[in-house]
Write a protein that holds these residues in place. Structure first.
Motif, PDB file in Angstrom:
ATOM      1  N   LEU A  20       0.853  -1.191   0.000  1.00 59.77           N
ATOM      2  CA  LEU A  20       0.000   0.000   0.000  1.00 59.77           C
ATOM      3  C   LEU A  20       0.887   1.238   0.000  1.00 59.77           C
ATOM      4  CD1 LEU A  20      -2.925  -0.634   2.533  1.00 59.77           C
ATOM      5  CD2 LEU A  20      -3.011  -0.638   0.042  1.00 59.77           C
ATOM      6  N   ASP A  23      -2.714   5.989  -1.292  1.00 55.26           N
ATOM      7  CA  ASP A  23      -3.968   5.542  -1.891  1.00 55.26           C
ATOM      8  C   ASP A  23      -3.731   4.524  -3.006  1.00 55.26           C
ATOM      9  OD1 ASP A  23      -5.350   7.224  -0.211  1.00 55.26           O
ATOM     10  OD2 ASP A  23      -5.287   8.913  -1.625  1.00 55.26           O
ATOM     11  N   ARG A  25      -2.203   0.964  -4.688  1.00 57.99           N
ATOM     12  CA  ARG A  25      -1.914  -0.429  -4.361  1.00 57.99           C
ATOM     13  C   ARG A  25      -0.985  -1.002  -5.425  1.00 57.99           C
ATOM     14  NH1 ARG A  25      -7.866  -2.570  -4.504  1.00 57.99           N
ATOM     15  NH2 ARG A  25      -7.985  -0.772  -5.908  1.00 57.99           N
ATOM     16  N   GLU A  67       4.918   1.152  12.129  1.00 64.01           N
ATOM     17  CA  GLU A  67       3.829   0.415  12.773  1.00 64.01           C
ATOM     18  C   GLU A  67       4.318  -0.782  13.588  1.00 64.01           C
ATOM     19  OE1 GLU A  67       0.590   1.225   9.165  1.00 64.01           O
ATOM     20  OE2 GLU A  67       2.021  -0.454   9.075  1.00 64.01           O
ATOM     21  N   GLU A 127      -2.273  -1.645  16.085  1.00 63.43           N
ATOM     22  CA  GLU A 127      -1.702  -1.313  14.775  1.00 63.43           C
ATOM     23  C   GLU A 127      -2.016  -2.402  13.753  1.00 63.43           C
ATOM     24  OE1 GLU A 127      -0.394   1.407  13.851  1.00 63.43           O
ATOM     25  OE2 GLU A 127      -0.088   2.407  15.766  1.00 63.43           O
ATOM     26  N   LYS A 130      -5.562  -1.860  12.635  1.00 58.19           N
ATOM     27  CA  LYS A 130      -5.646  -0.695  11.746  1.00 58.19           C
ATOM     28  C   LYS A 130      -5.176  -1.037  10.339  1.00 58.19           C
ATOM     29  CE  LYS A 130      -5.073   3.088  15.101  1.00 58.19           C
ATOM     30  NZ  LYS A 130      -4.158   4.179  15.536  1.00 58.19           N
ATOM     31  N   LYS A 131      -4.063  -1.772  10.268  1.00 58.61           N
ATOM     32  CA  LYS A 131      -3.542  -2.152   8.959  1.00 58.61           C
ATOM     33  C   LYS A 131      -4.528  -3.052   8.218  1.00 58.61           C
ATOM     34  CE  LYS A 131      -0.157  -1.428   7.245  1.00 58.61           C
ATOM     35  NZ  LYS A 131       0.281  -0.495   6.197  1.00 58.61           N
ATOM     36  N   SER A 134      -7.282  -0.923   6.841  1.00 58.55           N
ATOM     37  CA  SER A 134      -6.864  -0.172   5.650  1.00 58.55           C
ATOM     38  C   SER A 134      -6.827  -1.071   4.424  1.00 58.55           C
ATOM     39  CB  SER A 134      -5.483   0.446   5.883  1.00 58.55           C
ATOM     40  OG  SER A 134      -5.501   1.346   6.961  1.00 58.55           O
ATOM     41  N   LEU A 135      -6.337  -2.281   4.604  1.00 59.84           N
ATOM     42  CA  LEU A 135      -6.273  -3.228   3.490  1.00 59.84           C
ATOM     43  C   LEU A 135      -7.675  -3.655   3.064  1.00 59.84           C
ATOM     44  CD1 LEU A 135      -3.271  -5.300   4.833  1.00 59.84           C
ATOM     45  CD2 LEU A 135      -3.279  -4.071   2.663  1.00 59.84           C
ATOM     46  N   ALA A 137     -10.358  -1.894   3.292  1.00 59.72           N
ATOM     47  CA  ALA A 137     -10.948  -0.767   2.554  1.00 59.72           C
ATOM     48  C   ALA A 137     -10.475  -0.753   1.109  1.00 59.72           C
ATOM     49  CB  ALA A 137     -10.595   0.539   3.241  1.00 59.72           C
ATOM     50  N   ALA A 138      -9.272  -1.320   0.868  1.00 60.58           N
ATOM     51  CA  ALA A 138      -8.741  -1.396  -0.494  1.00 60.58           C
ATOM     52  C   ALA A 138      -9.113  -2.714  -1.168  1.00 60.58           C
ATOM     53  CB  ALA A 138      -7.223  -1.245  -0.464  1.00 60.58           C
TER      54      ALA A 138
END
Length: 455
Positions: A20, A23, A25, A67, A127, A130-131, A134-135, A137-138
């Motif tokens: 990532l 924004d 990938r 992280e 953390e 959170k990661k 984020s992944l 969401a992608a």
């Protein structure tokens, strides 16, 4: 608190490494063919990538150096098992937050004699979550979360190994991506540390390098990441850093996909410093299912092995019974030959019957056997010789083939020992009895059949 696993998926033939970059990938498909891994860049919307997720082909991402963290640990034990028990405590001391809130792994490394060494990799579970968010969401659900610094380091060594004489040279791998850049420091082939940096902050980089300065410090610089494609940016940074840290500078090939390539490589090929911080309650469902399947298969194999053993035991018992019957038949034939008819007796009873009959036969043959025994005259002559050699005075001597009686006197306490030894060799189970000597030192003694020697 969870203990991490290994990113290496030796059971897979293909894997996707995902980097990532803000924004963006960057996705690389790695495929193992023989002993090599080949790579191809894949667009996020590529139908093969979407299909791969449905078919549960492994996908690996990573936690950045910001992280997560790495720490070298040493335990004063030669036993890895003992060291493994104290590593969590040693790591807990060095963490700025409780170990109970972390996912971590201990990666073994060679240490000095009587010392076990390991590289601890850790990240707060917060953390990790959170990661993963984020992944997600992608549109990405990785089976493993590797460590960025370790991935950069091992891939740099794989693509550009240290040359002859470079074992002691400092090796800097800089992953350039603006303010989310990473600096990895090592020496020769040994990883030392990884740090999140701001690419334009030369002062920060120099502070991180300062603990590694020596009077003869030699450096090799390696650049990668999306910003490493800008030759001017790399040249500007190197120009400022090389004033204090001069050395050869190289840009890794295809730097924009370097990290994603490294993640796929580490998942498919064996090698050092592999780790997976997506573990414990955050373990990917596909890996849980795979572990469950492996356990089921293992249980089935144990069951089959048990059945085979049961069948083998049955066969062994059958063979043992046949062998026992053959031995019984042989013993029975021998018993008939020795003792005649023994009836239905077997085992211990048969042995007793044969023994009794054999003893009776021997007793009946005693007169004949005595002909072959030494004569009593010869034995008597030997007794006389022994008495003479030891200055024994014999008052009485009575002897037959199975009994003996001797009475006399010796000039010392041990004077009758030789005579006693001879009689025992001649087959007489005799006992020597001695009395206390008088003022003249003469010791009366007697020898009679039966019993054992006096102590």
């Amino acid at each position: 608190m969870t203990s991490g696993g290994n990113t290496n998926f030796r059971w897979a033939t293909a894997c996707y490494g995902v980097d990532l970059q803000g924004d963006q990938r960057v996705i690389v498909r790695g495929e193992r063919r023989g002993g090599h891994v080949t790579f191809a860049t894949v667009a996020p919307a590529d139908p093969t990538f979407i299909e791969a997720r449905r078919r549960k082909i492994p996908c690996v991402a990573c936690l950045t150096a910001r992280e997560s963290l790495t720490r070298w640990l040493e335990a004063p034990f030669s036993s890895a098992r003992k060291a493994g028990k104290v590593f969590p405590t040693l790591l807990d001391i060095q963490l700025p937050f409780p170990l109970e809130e972390c996912a971590y792994a201990f990666l073994p490394a060679q240490g000095p004699r009587r010392v076990t060494r390991a590289l601890a990799v850790a990240a707060r579970e917060e953390e990790v979550r959170k990661k993963l968010a984020s992944l997600a969401a992608a549109g990405i659900d990785p089976m493993a979360l590797d460590h960025e610094g370790l991935a950069l380091w091992t891939q740099s060594l794989r693509e550009t190994p240290p040359g002859p004489g470079e074992e002691g040279i400092l090796r800097m791998v800089v992953n350039l991506r603006g303010d989310l850049s990473t600096l990895v420091i090592g020496r020769g082939g040994e990883f030392l540390s990884a740090h999140g940096i701001r690419s334009g902050d030369i002062g920060q980089i120099k502070r991180l390098l300062k603990p590694h300065r020596t009077t003869a410090a030699q450096v090799r610089w390696f650049w990668t990441g999306p910003d490493a494609q800008d030759a001017g940016k790399v040249s500007g940074l190197y120009g400022q850093l090389s004033r204090e840290w001069p050395g050869q500078s190289s840009v890794h090939s295809e730097p924009a996909t370097f990290l994603a390539r490294a993640l796929a490589e580490r998942a498919l090929a064996a090698g050092p410093l592999r780790c997976n911080l997506r573990s414990g309650p955050l373990t990917h469902p596909a890996l849980i299912e795979r572990s469950r399947t492996q356990l089921t298969r293992a249980a089935a194999l144990f069951l089959v092995a048990g059945l085979v053993l049961c069948g083998s035991n049955g066969a062994v018992r059958f063979m043992a019974r046949e062998r026992e019957a053959r031995v019984d038949a042989l013993i029975g034939a021998l018993a008939v030959e020795l003792a005649g008819d023994t009836g239905p007796a077997k085992g211990d009873a048969l042995i007793r019957i044969v023994g009794d009959k054999a003893r009776k036969k021997i007793e009946g043959m005693r007169p004949f056997l005595n002909v072959f025994d030494p004569s009593l005259a010869a034995t008597l002559a030997s007794v006389a010789d022994a008495a003479k050699r030891n200055s024994l005075h014999l008052d009485m001597l009575a002897m037959s083939r199975d009994k003996v009686q001797v009475a006399g006197a010796a000039r010392s306490w041990n004077g009758g020992d030789e005579l006693m030894s001879f009689l025992k060799r001649a087959g007489y189970p005799a006992k020597l009895d001695r009395k206390d000597g008088g003022a003249d030192g003469i010791v009366p003694f007697s020898i009679a059949s039966g019993g054992a020697d006096e102590p």
